[in-house]
Design an enzyme around this catalytic site. Structure first.
Site, PDB file in Angstrom:
ATOM      1  N   ASP A  97       0.853  -1.184   0.000  1.00  0.00           N
ATOM      2  CA  ASP A  97       0.000   0.000   0.000  1.00  0.00           C
ATOM      3  C   ASP A  97       0.895   1.242   0.000  1.00  0.00           C
ATOM      4  O   ASP A  97       1.541   1.543   1.008  1.00  0.00           O
ATOM      5  CB  ASP A  97      -0.906   0.019   1.235  1.00  0.00           C
ATOM      6  N   LYS A 167      -7.122   3.254  -2.492  1.00  0.00           N
ATOM      7  CA  LYS A 167      -7.418   3.178  -1.063  1.00  0.00           C
ATOM      8  C   LYS A 167      -7.678   4.576  -0.531  1.00  0.00           C
ATOM      9  O   LYS A 167      -7.016   5.538  -0.945  1.00  0.00           O
ATOM     10  CB  LYS A 167      -6.240   2.516  -0.352  1.00  0.00           C
ATOM     11  N   LYS A 206     -10.288   0.053  -1.531  1.00  0.00           N
ATOM     12  CA  LYS A 206     -10.065  -0.255  -0.119  1.00  0.00           C
ATOM     13  C   LYS A 206     -10.475   0.938   0.736  1.00  0.00           C
ATOM     14  O   LYS A 206      -9.955   2.041   0.577  1.00  0.00           O
ATOM     15  CB  LYS A 206      -8.597  -0.604   0.142  1.00  0.00           C
TER      16      LYS A 206
END
Length: 239
Positions: A97, A167, A206
C-alpha cells in the site's frame, strides 16, 4: 447486510487486519497474525520492519502480508518509494500500500503522479518470486485532503499505472476545521462510492481509516469497497 455466518465470513475475507502503530512490538504482531488466521482475514498490514516476522508467522496460511510504502505522508522521492517497495516484497510482502505524493496531486502534475505509481509497480514486479501470484499494489489517496476532481484524477492515474486497488486513507492525516478542532480523516461512503464509480470493476477499492464496527464496515462495502483496512477487525466481526 444481515449479520449471519455467511456474511461474517464474507466481510472477514475483505479485512486487512492492521497494526501500523509506531510503538508496536513483536508480541503485538504475533497477536495480529494469530487473529488473522483465526478469523480468516485477507491480510495483516504491518510496517516494513515487521514484514519478515509476519511472513514467518503466516507461512502456509491463506493470510497475506501487506505493508506500507511512503507512509504516512507520501512525500518520499520516487526512487525511495520504489526501492522500499522492492525490499518489502523481497522480505515477504505480497501486498503493498503506497501513499501517493499529495504535493504532486495538489499541483495537478498528473504525469508525475502516474510515473510515481508506475515506478512502484515496476519495482515490485522486478522481484522474482517463483510460483507466487502477482504482487497486489494499492494506492492510498488520503481522500480527506482531496476534492472530488482530485480523487477522480488519482484513480485514473492509478489504473493507468497498473495498480490493483485505490485506497481512501492512511488514518494518520491531520485535518482541522476553522475552529482548530480535528475533523474526520478516514474513509467516507462518499469517497468510496466516487472511487468505485471512477474505476468501475477494473480496480479494487479499499476503505481504510475510522472503521470500527460491523455497521460501518457494511456501509463501506455497500458503497463499493472490496477491501476494508482496520485495526478493529476482531471487533468488527464480534460486535
Amino acid at each position: 447486510m444481515e449479520k449471519n455466518s455467511e456474511n461474517i465470513a464474507k466481510i472477514a475475507a475483505m479485512i486487512d487486519h492492521t497494526n501500523l502503530n509506531p510503538c508496536a512490538r513483536k508480541a503485538d504482531i504475533e497477536k495480529l497474525c494469530a487473529e488473522a488466521k483465526e478469523y480468516g482475514f485477507a491480510s495483516v498490514c504491518v510496517n516494513p520492519s515487521f514484514v519478515p516476522l509476519a511472513s514467518e508467522l503466516l507461512a502456509g496460511s491463506d493470510v497475506k502480508v501487506c505493508t506500507v510504502v511512503g507512509f504516512p505522508l507520501g512525500a518520499n522521492t520516487i526512487d525511495d518509494k520504489a526501492a522500499q517497495a522492492g525490499v518489502t516484497v523481497y522480505d515477504g510482502a505480497r501486498e503493498v500500500d503506497m501513499v501517493v505524493n499529495l504535493g504532486l496531486v495538489k499541483d495537478g502534475l498528473w504525469d508525475d503522479v502516474f510515473e510515481e505509481i508506475y515506478a512502484v509497480r515496476c519495482a515490485v514486479n522486478d522481484v522474482m518470486i517463483p510460483g507466487d501470484p502477482k504482487i497486489i499494489l494499492k494506492v492510498i489517496l488520503e481522500t480527506c485532503y482531496l476534492s472530488d476532481e482530485e480523487i477522480i484524477k488519482c484513480c485514473e492515474c492509478a489504473e493507468k499505472a497498473g495498480a490493483d486497488f485505490v485506497k481512501t486513507s492512511t488514518g494518520f492525516a491531520i485535518l482541522k476545521g476553522p475552529d482548530g478542532k480535528l475533523l474526520p480523516n478516514g474513509a467516507t461512503t462518499h469517497a468510496v462510492s466516487l472511487m468505485r464509480k471512477t474505476v468501475g470493476g477494473h480496480l479494487g477499492v479499499k476503505a481504510s481509516g475510522g472503521i470500527h464496527n460491523w455497521e460501518e464496515a457494511v456501509a463501506m462495502v455497500e458503497a463499493g469497497a472490496s477491501r476494508i483496512g482496520a485495526s478493529a477487525g476482531v471487533q468488527i466481526i464480534n460486535n
